[in-house]
Design an enzyme around this catalytic site. Structure first.
Site, PDB file in Angstrom:
ATOM      1  N   LYS A  39     138.767  40.377  70.739  1.00 54.15           N
ATOM      2  CA  LYS A  39     138.277  42.050  70.805  1.00 54.15           C
ATOM      3  C   LYS A  39     136.764  42.149  71.457  1.00 54.15           C
ATOM      4  CE  LYS A  39     138.962  46.648  68.935  1.00 54.15           C
ATOM      5  NZ  LYS A  39     140.260  47.052  69.907  1.00 54.15           N
ATOM      6  N   ASP A 137     141.992  54.091  60.963  1.00 52.16           N
ATOM      7  CA  ASP A 137     142.532  53.979  62.274  1.00 52.16           C
ATOM      8  C   ASP A 137     144.152  53.390  62.385  1.00 52.16           C
ATOM      9  OD1 ASP A 137     142.839  55.060  64.881  1.00 52.16           O
ATOM     10  OD2 ASP A 137     141.931  53.456  65.813  1.00 52.16           O
TER      11      ASP A 137
END
Length: 518
Positions: A39, A137
């Site tokens: 990422k 999230d």
């Protein structure tokens, strides 16, 4: 093929995910000859220059903390750091499909599958919240369903890197997260806690069962407004076959007030357990989320079995020479030197272990109330906080605060610092009401100091800011607005209208006003 190589080790291949926070790539680990996921985040694209530097520091810290959380339902973190302008996080490559795609391929999603997914997520959240870490999230795109039906949660800790006090790291002043799954307190910019993840779990479960999120809209602001002020549609109005207890649980998870939600992930799991399928039944097919409950530890479907390689023999345990000298008696001075060295190198976890091991020996040698022990205990509490271990730091801070208050009084600066840090721990642990009470108890002392000639207002202002966020969390929106409005007035009067805190408060108040008046 991208061809870029991160730190001469991770060769990027294909983008498999992209969003506001960055990109996710499949990559090849040259050193260990394996596939991984990488990422990439660009702090300078998501925040002002000063905030980008803060984001980089937080990123390293959060990756270190989250890497300590081990659970079969969490993606394994292999490496993290920076490469040029990018922050990178190297993770286990998870085979399977994300939950959003999995749901789309099995419409309507069987309600036993939804229960099985939610139960697995509860097991993950219980482990994460015990640290404590808040995901912030949780959504279908951050959940993978593997071929054996087990669920893996992604992006733990990444949202918290981007969400320092909600507005500090964003150009717009809007809270970071996914509006469709965002709890009211998070939408308003209040303090987040485990209860915030439970709300997101409720929104996710609602979507699995009904085929749509509880609140939709054409704009993010409109969605957040609905989270704040509208009641979700009961699931059974859309799918009558859903059991009543499951509908009731979803509505509790989606309660506007965090205090009206379940007390924790463990309670949610216990409510789901009677609805789980009976062990021994045949799975419905590949990637069936009920499989872990029907056939625990069974081999993955359509995967050939091979004899397991013998486990390597672990080396004998070793102890720090500083903590266990040749004479058999811990050397406190040497341990302190070792801790200083480790902290200088950023090896906080090792420093915590040594401090925790040496404290009992130091107390036995010098006395519990000796200067040496108090210095060690203070360093231990501070290092635990730096390592994100708020649950372990809290009792140490309370002991330090009580001892110092007995000697120097409740208004002593060191007493107040210990109590302030304890309040911060309570806030991080999700105990909003207790944190609010502690902040309010110490605020008068800092306000008194602020009003003295030459007094520093920064700590008083900081506490008032935290009180405003916690009032939002507890649902006292009018009280929070008044708190932040008064703080803005005092900040502008003290520092001027262009101070960063004043600008942040104006953005937060404007965001809250937009949500209320939408």
């Amino acid at each position: 093929m991208n061809g870029r190589v991160i730190t001469d080790r991770y060769e990027l291949s294909t983008v498999i995910g992209q969003g506001g926070m960055g990109q996710v790539w499949t990559a090849y680990d040259r050193r260990l000859d394996r596939r991984v996921a990488v990422k990439l985040l660009r702090p300078d694209h998501m925040a002002a220059a000063t905030a980008a530097d803060e984001m980089r520091r937080r990123f390293v810290r959060e990756c270190r903390v989250t890497a300590q959380v081990t659970h079969p339902g969490l993606v394994t973190v292999h490496d993290a750091g920076s490469d040029g302008d990018d922050l990178y996080l190297v993770m286990q490559y998870v085979e399977g499909a994300d939950l959003a795609d999995h749901r789309a391929e099995h419409e309507p999603y069987p309600w036993p599958w939804a229960v099985a997914v939610a139960a697995q997520l509860c097991a993950v959240l219980a482990a994460v919240h015990a640290v404590p870490i808040v995901h912030r999230d949780l959504k279908p795109r951050n959940v993978m369903v593997k071929p054996d039906g087990t669920v893996t949660v992604l992006d733990l800790g990444v949202a918290s890197v981007l969400d320092t006090d909600t507005t500090r790291l964003t150009h717009t002043g809007s809270p970071i997260g996914s509006p469709a799954y965002m709890a009211p307190e998070q939408a308003m910019g209040g303090a987040v806690g485990p209860y915030t993840d439970l709300y997101a779990l409720g929104a996710l479960l609602h979507e699995l069962l009904s085929g749509d999120v509880p609140f939709a809209g054409s704009t993010a602001l409109g969605v957040l407004h609905r989270h704040l002020y509208e009641a979700p549609l009961p699931i059974r109005q859309l799918r009558p076959e859903v059991p009543e207890p499951l509908e009731a649980l979803v509505l509790r998870l989606l309660a506007k007030d965090p205090q009206h939600r379940p007390s924790g992930a463990q309670e949610v799991y216990e409510a789901l357990a009677p609805l789980l399928p009976v062990r021994g039944a045949a799975p419905a097919g590949p990637m069936d989320p009920t499989r872990p409950f029907l056939r625990p530890l069974a081999p993955w479907p359509d995967r050939a079995t091979a004899p397991a390689a013998p486990a390597p023999v672990p080396p004998p345990p070793t102890a720090s020479p500083a903590a266990t000298p040749a004479a058999g008696r811990p050397d406190v001075a040497a341990a302190v030197d070792e801790v200083k060295r480790l902290l200088g190198e950023g090896r906080i976890t090792q420093a915590v272990d040594i401090l925790g091991a040496i404290l009992p020996a130091a107390a036995a040698e010098h006395g519990e109330h000796s200067t040496v022990v108090r210095i060690l205990r203070k360093q231990y509490a501070t290092t635990l906080m730096d390592d994100g271990q708020y649950r372990r730091a809290l009792p140490e801070l309370r002991r330090l605060a009580d001892d110092r208050a007995a000697e120097a009084g409740p208004a002593d600066p060191q007493t107040l610092q210990f109590r302030h840090d304890a309040a911060l721990c309570l806030e991080q642990l999700g105990q909003a009401a207790a944190a609010l009470a502690e902040y309010r108890a110490i605020l008068p002392y800092y306000e008194s100091a602020r009003q003295q000639p030459g007094g520093d207002p920064s700590r008083a202002f900081g506490i008032r800011h935290r009180i405003g966020h916690l009032l939002l969390t507890t649902g006292d929106h009018s009280g929070a607005h008044q708190q932040l409005q008064n703080l803005l007035y005092d900040t502008e009067r003290t520092y001027g209208p262009y101070h960063p805190l004043a600008a942040e408060l104006r953005r937060a108040l404007q965001h809250q006003q937009e949500l209320r008046g939408f």
